[in-house]
Scaffold this active site. Structure first.
Site, PDB file in Angstrom:
ATOM      1  N   ARG A  84      82.184 -67.082  35.719  1.00  0.00           N
ATOM      2  CA  ARG A  84      82.595 -66.525  36.745  1.00  0.00           C
ATOM      3  C   ARG A  84      82.692 -67.253  37.978  1.00  0.00           C
ATOM      4  O   ARG A  84      81.855 -68.327  38.168  1.00  0.00           O
ATOM      5  CB  ARG A  84      81.890 -65.383  37.255  1.00  0.00           C
ATOM      6  CG  ARG A  84      81.694 -63.917  36.230  1.00  0.00           C
ATOM      7  CD  ARG A  84      83.124 -63.212  36.516  1.00  0.00           C
ATOM      8  NE  ARG A  84      83.180 -62.241  35.367  1.00  0.00           N
ATOM      9  CZ  ARG A  84      83.744 -62.156  34.271  1.00  0.00           C
ATOM     10  NH1 ARG A  84      84.287 -63.360  33.899  1.00  0.00           N
ATOM     11  NH2 ARG A  84      83.813 -61.075  33.570  1.00  0.00           N
ATOM     12  N   HIS A 129      92.000 -69.349  32.654  1.00  0.00           N
ATOM     13  CA  HIS A 129      91.227 -68.191  32.474  1.00  0.00           C
ATOM     14  C   HIS A 129      91.503 -67.788  31.152  1.00  0.00           C
ATOM     15  O   HIS A 129      91.751 -66.557  30.760  1.00  0.00           O
ATOM     16  CB  HIS A 129      91.154 -66.811  33.380  1.00  0.00           C
ATOM     17  CG  HIS A 129      89.995 -65.931  33.295  1.00  0.00           C
ATOM     18  ND1 HIS A 129      89.780 -65.521  34.273  1.00  0.00           N
ATOM     19  CD2 HIS A 129      89.350 -65.412  32.278  1.00  0.00           C
ATOM     20  CE1 HIS A 129      88.571 -64.771  33.991  1.00  0.00           C
ATOM     21  NE2 HIS A 129      88.398 -64.824  32.859  1.00  0.00           N
TER      22      HIS A 129
END
Length: 309
Positions: free
Chosen positions: A224, A272
């Site tokens: 994250r 991502h």
């Protein structure tokens, strides 16, 4: 008939409808899957946090909210969410993360970037150390972190791990607590972060902890974006304390074009892609949780609201 609300962006329909329908049939479930069920008729909510449902209070009959993503930080604190919440852990997602982590750890271990950038005629035949001489730290030993740690152990790396609670993983030296975190960081050439984002882990890797890492160490963050203090990381790279950072998750996504990460010579940005929920494998997890819910059995991957994951 079980009513399942597909609370995801409409663009998800093509990829998910078929796998979910097949998974329900394989599990022997009679499920009506729709994005148009009246709230009071819904038994289960299949949720993408970017989808249309943000108020869960009308879903008075819903037995569970089944998240399509591994991360739940955007929904876990929603005050209207009183139903049980399950996060996604599926074989495809895990395999993708293992491949990403192993690939980039090997990339940095072998010094592949330097070979790709070498000028014609440059001939540095210095061999890298063996994996057994390159300690790796895994921050986060949940399902994904454990799978990645085991893969790195299999490749021969000495692996230490840090997590919120004690873990026992063959071949992995694990630690807990803030002192344990500092020791884990100081003992590794490559640090991988696979922690959930919670109030306790926000900016966990701040200036002090980045300074605690070995000189020249590499950070790989497929977890994250909020785990890392961006400005502190850039400062640690600028002064040469850290050798490189490979980053796959960011505070704002897509990463803005003017963000310093794009242009820093010691940063690799990946969009991502470390791992994604793959419908063909994840649909079976959704079906199994509905089967469990109907049978009164414990749900898989139930989120602990106090921990936030």
């Amino acid at each position: 008939m079980i009513h399942a609300l597909f609370a995801a962006p409409q663009a998800y329909d093509a990829a998910w409808t078929g796998p979910l329908t097949r998974a329900f049939a394989a599990a022997g479930l009679d499920v009506a899957l729709s994005r148009d069920h009246a709230p009071e008729t819904v038994d289960y909510i299949i949720l993408a946090p970017s989808g249309p449902v943000t108020d869960f209070s009308p879903f008075i009959r819903a037995k569970a909210v089944l998240n399509l993503w591994a991360g739940v930080e955007t929904v876990v604190d929603n005050p209207t969410l009183t139903q049980p919440l399950a996060r996604m852990v599926d074989p495809g997602l895990t395999a993708g993360m293992v491949e990403y982590v192993a690939g980039h750890v090997l990339r940095h271990h072998l010094g592949i970037d330097a070979h790709l950038a070498a000028a014609p005629g440059a001939w540095d035949s210095t061999a890298p150390p063996l994996a057994q001489d390159r300690p790796v730290a895994m921050l986060g030993l949940g399902a994904l972190g454990t799978a990645c740690a085991k893969a790195l152990v299999h490749l021969g790396f000495p692996v230490s791990g840090w997590s919120n609670s004690p873990k026992s993983i063959p071949g992995v030296t694990s630690a807990t607590g803030r002192d344990g975190l500092d020791r884990t960081l100081a003992g590794a050439d490559i640090v991988v972060t696979l922690l959930p984002l919670t109030p306790d882990t926000e900016c966990l890797l701040d200036a002090g902890r980045l300074a605690a890492m070995r000189p020249g160490a590499v950070l790989v963050n497929p977890g994250r974006g909020g785990l890392v203090d961006d400005a502190a990381l850039i400062a640690a790279l600028d002064r040469g304390h850290l050798g490189h950072a490979t980053l796959d998750a960011f505070r704002t996504e897509p990463l803005p074009e003017d963000h310093p990460f794009w242009h820093h010579p010691r940063v690799t940005v990946t969009p991502h892609i470390a791992s994604a929920t793959r419908p063909e494998t994840a649909a079976g997890v959704i079906a199994e949780n509905i089967r469990r819910g109907e049978a009164g059995a414990p749900l898989l991957h139930l989120v602990d609201r106090d921990r936030g994951y």
